[in-house]
Design a protein around this motif. Structure first.
Motif, PDB file in Angstrom:
ATOM      1  N   GLN A  98     -36.925 -27.456 -27.924  1.00 15.17           N
ATOM      2  CA  GLN A  98     -36.151 -26.986 -26.778  1.00 15.17           C
ATOM      3  C   GLN A  98     -35.130 -28.043 -26.348  1.00 15.17           C
ATOM      4  O   GLN A  98     -35.484 -29.213 -26.203  1.00 15.17           O
ATOM      5  N   MET A  99     -33.897 -27.615 -26.136  1.00 19.51           N
ATOM      6  CA  MET A  99     -32.884 -28.543 -25.634  1.00 19.51           C
ATOM      7  C   MET A  99     -33.253 -28.944 -24.207  1.00 19.51           C
ATOM      8  O   MET A  99     -33.568 -28.091 -23.381  1.00 19.51           O
ATOM      9  N   ILE A 100     -33.232 -30.246 -23.937  1.00 20.71           N
ATOM     10  CA  ILE A 100     -33.576 -30.735 -22.600  1.00 20.71           C
ATOM     11  C   ILE A 100     -32.412 -31.449 -21.921  1.00 20.71           C
ATOM     12  O   ILE A 100     -32.511 -31.805 -20.749  1.00 20.71           O
ATOM     13  N   GLY A 101     -31.293 -31.645 -22.629  1.00 24.51           N
ATOM     14  CA  GLY A 101     -30.153 -32.278 -21.988  1.00 24.51           C
ATOM     15  C   GLY A 101     -29.075 -32.685 -22.976  1.00 24.51           C
ATOM     16  O   GLY A 101     -29.304 -32.694 -24.186  1.00 24.51           O
ATOM     17  N   GLY A 102     -27.916 -32.990 -22.424  1.00 26.47           N
ATOM     18  CA  GLY A 102     -26.807 -33.428 -23.241  1.00 26.47           C
ATOM     19  C   GLY A 102     -25.929 -34.408 -22.493  1.00 26.47           C
ATOM     20  O   GLY A 102     -25.809 -34.337 -21.269  1.00 26.47           O
ATOM     21  N   ILE A 103     -25.355 -35.330 -23.229  1.00 28.44           N
ATOM     22  CA  ILE A 103     -24.422 -36.309 -22.658  1.00 28.44           C
ATOM     23  C   ILE A 103     -23.166 -36.294 -23.512  1.00 28.44           C
ATOM     24  O   ILE A 103     -23.150 -36.862 -24.601  1.00 28.44           O
ATOM     25  N   PRO A 104     -22.108 -35.608 -23.031  1.00 32.12           N
ATOM     26  CA  PRO A 104     -20.854 -35.619 -23.781  1.00 32.12           C
ATOM     27  C   PRO A 104     -20.037 -36.872 -23.494  1.00 32.12           C
ATOM     28  O   PRO A 104     -20.156 -37.463 -22.418  1.00 32.12           O
ATOM     29  N   ARG A 105     -19.238 -37.263 -24.482  1.00 31.67           N
ATOM     30  CA  ARG A 105     -18.298 -38.376 -24.369  1.00 31.67           C
ATOM     31  C   ARG A 105     -19.005 -39.712 -24.211  1.00 31.67           C
ATOM     32  O   ARG A 105     -20.195 -39.786 -24.039  1.00 31.67           O
ATOM     33  N   VAL A 106     -18.241 -40.773 -24.278  1.00 29.70           N
ATOM     34  CA  VAL A 106     -18.809 -42.113 -24.147  1.00 29.70           C
ATOM     35  C   VAL A 106     -19.033 -42.407 -22.659  1.00 29.70           C
ATOM     36  O   VAL A 106     -18.282 -41.936 -21.801  1.00 29.70           O
ATOM     37  N   ARG A 107     -20.089 -43.157 -22.366  1.00 23.38           N
ATOM     38  CA  ARG A 107     -20.444 -43.546 -20.995  1.00 23.38           C
ATOM     39  C   ARG A 107     -20.660 -45.047 -20.949  1.00 23.38           C
ATOM     40  O   ARG A 107     -20.815 -45.696 -21.976  1.00 23.38           O
ATOM     41  N   ASP A 108     -20.729 -45.599 -19.731  1.00 25.25           N
ATOM     42  CA  ASP A 108     -21.078 -47.016 -19.669  1.00 25.25           C
ATOM     43  C   ASP A 108     -22.597 -47.143 -19.807  1.00 25.25           C
ATOM     44  O   ASP A 108     -23.346 -46.170 -19.654  1.00 25.25           O
ATOM     45  N   TRP A 109     -23.043 -48.333 -20.142  1.00 25.25           N
ATOM     46  CA  TRP A 109     -24.448 -48.562 -20.478  1.00 25.25           C
ATOM     47  C   TRP A 109     -25.382 -48.109 -19.356  1.00 25.25           C
ATOM     48  O   TRP A 109     -26.401 -47.451 -19.609  1.00 25.25           O
ATOM     49  N   ASP A 110     -25.069 -48.465 -18.117  1.00 26.11           N
ATOM     50  CA  ASP A 110     -25.944 -48.114 -17.001  1.00 26.11           C
ATOM     51  C   ASP A 110     -26.071 -46.600 -16.841  1.00 26.11           C
ATOM     52  O   ASP A 110     -27.149 -46.093 -16.529  1.00 26.11           O
ATOM     53  N   GLU A 111     -24.974 -45.894 -17.060  1.00 24.84           N
ATOM     54  CA  GLU A 111     -25.039 -44.437 -16.952  1.00 24.84           C
ATOM     55  C   GLU A 111     -25.896 -43.857 -18.077  1.00 24.84           C
ATOM     56  O   GLU A 111     -26.693 -42.940 -17.849  1.00 24.84           O
ATOM     57  N   TYR A 112     -25.738 -44.368 -19.292  1.00 23.44           N
ATOM     58  CA  TYR A 112     -26.609 -43.922 -20.386  1.00 23.44           C
ATOM     59  C   TYR A 112     -28.077 -44.139 -20.018  1.00 23.44           C
ATOM     60  O   TYR A 112     -28.915 -43.252 -20.190  1.00 23.44           O
ATOM     61  N   MET A 113     -28.392 -45.323 -19.532  1.00 23.42           N
ATOM     62  CA  MET A 113     -29.784 -45.637 -19.221  1.00 23.42           C
ATOM     63  C   MET A 113     -30.327 -44.685 -18.148  1.00 23.42           C
ATOM     64  O   MET A 113     -31.437 -44.167 -18.281  1.00 23.42           O
ATOM     65  N   ALA A 114     -29.553 -44.445 -17.109  1.00 25.35           N
ATOM     66  CA  ALA A 114     -30.000 -43.551 -16.030  1.00 25.35           C
ATOM     67  C   ALA A 114     -30.124 -42.107 -16.516  1.00 25.35           C
ATOM     68  O   ALA A 114     -31.136 -41.439 -16.253  1.00 25.35           O
ATOM     69  N   ARG A 115     -29.114 -41.623 -17.224  1.00 25.56           N
ATOM     70  CA  ARG A 115     -29.129 -40.220 -17.678  1.00 25.56           C
ATOM     71  C   ARG A 115     -30.232 -39.971 -18.704  1.00 25.56           C
ATOM     72  O   ARG A 115     -30.910 -38.945 -18.638  1.00 25.56           O
ATOM     73  N   ILE A 116     -30.418 -40.892 -19.630  1.00 28.13           N
ATOM     74  CA  ILE A 116     -31.463 -40.692 -20.636  1.00 28.13           C
ATOM     75  C   ILE A 116     -32.839 -40.738 -19.981  1.00 28.13           C
ATOM     76  O   ILE A 116     -33.719 -39.945 -20.322  1.00 28.13           O
ATOM     77  N   THR A 117     -33.033 -41.621 -19.022  1.00 30.81           N
ATOM     78  CA  THR A 117     -34.299 -41.659 -18.288  1.00 30.81           C
ATOM     79  C   THR A 117     -34.553 -40.313 -17.618  1.00 30.81           C
ATOM     80  O   THR A 117     -35.663 -39.772 -17.687  1.00 30.81           O
ATOM     81  N   GLN A 118     -33.521 -39.740 -16.989  1.00 31.52           N
ATOM     82  CA  GLN A 118     -33.651 -38.418 -16.352  1.00 31.52           C
ATOM     83  C   GLN A 118     -33.961 -37.339 -17.386  1.00 31.52           C
ATOM     84  O   GLN A 118     -34.829 -36.493 -17.169  1.00 31.52           O
ATOM     85  N   ILE A 119     -33.249 -37.370 -18.486  1.00 29.44           N
ATOM     86  CA  ILE A 119     -33.451 -36.348 -19.525  1.00 29.44           C
ATOM     87  C   ILE A 119     -34.861 -36.439 -20.100  1.00 29.44           C
ATOM     88  O   ILE A 119     -35.533 -35.416 -20.284  1.00 29.44           O
ATOM     89  N   LEU A 120     -35.329 -37.645 -20.373  1.00 21.23           N
ATOM     90  CA  LEU A 120     -36.669 -37.804 -20.938  1.00 21.23           C
ATOM     91  C   LEU A 120     -37.749 -37.327 -19.967  1.00 21.23           C
ATOM     92  O   LEU A 120     -38.844 -36.953 -20.399  1.00 21.23           O
ATOM     93  N   ALA A 121     -37.445 -37.325 -18.678  1.00 25.41           N
ATOM     94  CA  ALA A 121     -38.403 -36.844 -17.680  1.00 25.41           C
ATOM     95  C   ALA A 121     -38.374 -35.313 -17.543  1.00 25.41           C
ATOM     96  O   ALA A 121     -39.255 -34.741 -16.914  1.00 25.41           O
ATOM     97  N   GLN A 122     -37.380 -34.666 -18.164  1.00 24.30           N
ATOM     98  CA  GLN A 122     -37.251 -33.214 -18.082  1.00 24.30           C
ATOM     99  C   GLN A 122     -38.405 -32.519 -18.769  1.00 24.30           C
ATOM    100  O   GLN A 122     -38.955 -33.026 -19.737  1.00 24.30           O
ATOM    101  N   THR A 123     -38.694 -31.324 -18.286  1.00 26.94           N
ATOM    102  CA  THR A 123     -39.649 -30.476 -18.986  1.00 26.94           C
ATOM    103  C   THR A 123     -38.874 -29.361 -19.669  1.00 26.94           C
ATOM    104  O   THR A 123     -38.232 -29.589 -20.658  1.00 26.94           O
ATOM    105  N   ALA A 124     -38.874 -28.183 -19.099  1.00 31.44           N
ATOM    106  CA  ALA A 124     -38.237 -27.039 -19.776  1.00 31.44           C
ATOM    107  C   ALA A 124     -36.770 -26.864 -19.393  1.00 31.44           C
ATOM    108  O   ALA A 124     -36.037 -26.198 -20.093  1.00 31.44           O
ATOM    109  N   THR A 125     -36.342 -27.425 -18.292  1.00 31.90           N
ATOM    110  CA  THR A 125     -34.974 -27.225 -17.871  1.00 31.90           C
ATOM    111  C   THR A 125     -34.042 -28.140 -18.636  1.00 31.90           C
ATOM    112  O   THR A 125     -34.453 -29.144 -19.200  1.00 31.90           O
TER     113      THR A 125
END
Length: 131
Positions: A98-125
């Motif tokens: 199941q797709m749990i998230g996406g990050i388009p385009r390049v981001r700064d390191w802190d944003e990657y770290m925050a967004r990936i942490t959020q995505i990894l915490a996702q369940t079905a949404t």
């Protein structure tokens, strides 16, 4: 793949190159979290090479909490349409098929770290970072 930094992900890191819808389904259906790298055209989009360098570092920073694959040019458009992550380069996250998230385009390191942490915490949404 037409850029040495993208090729390196497959040759040096042994990440799968997904060249069919079947390949994508097979890769993303395995247990755990998986990231599809959708490069886009590296000749038109200079961010593609940046993300090709950043993604292995992100994988290391998250201590193997996800594995990675490269989406081949042959199916890139279909993957983008299916996931609604239309901008490239992009990282598309799956858990157990199941797709749990996406990050388009390049981001700064802190944003990657925050967004990936959020995505990894996702369940079905599913969450897609703003473009």
């Amino acid at each position: 793949m037409t850029h040495p930094l993208i090729d390196r992900l497959v040759t040096e890191f042994s990440w799968p190159n997904l060249a069919s819808a079947h390949d994508v389904t097979e890769f993303t259906a395995r247990p755990g979290v998986h990231v599809l790298f959708v490069p886009g055209d590296p000749k038109r989009n200079l961010e593609t090479a940046d993300v090709a360098v950043i993604l292995p570092e992100l994988k290391q920073a998250f201590q193997g909490r996800f594995d990675c694959a490269v989406v081949d040019d042959a199916i890139e458009q279909q993957v983008r349409e299916d996931t609604r992550v239309l901008k490239t380069p992009s990282l598309i996250f799956y858990r157990d098929g199941q797709m749990i998230g996406g990050i388009p385009r390049v981001r700064d390191w802190d944003e990657y770290m925050a967004r990936i942490t959020q995505i990894l915490a996702q369940t079905a949404t599913c969450e897609i970072a703003d473009a």
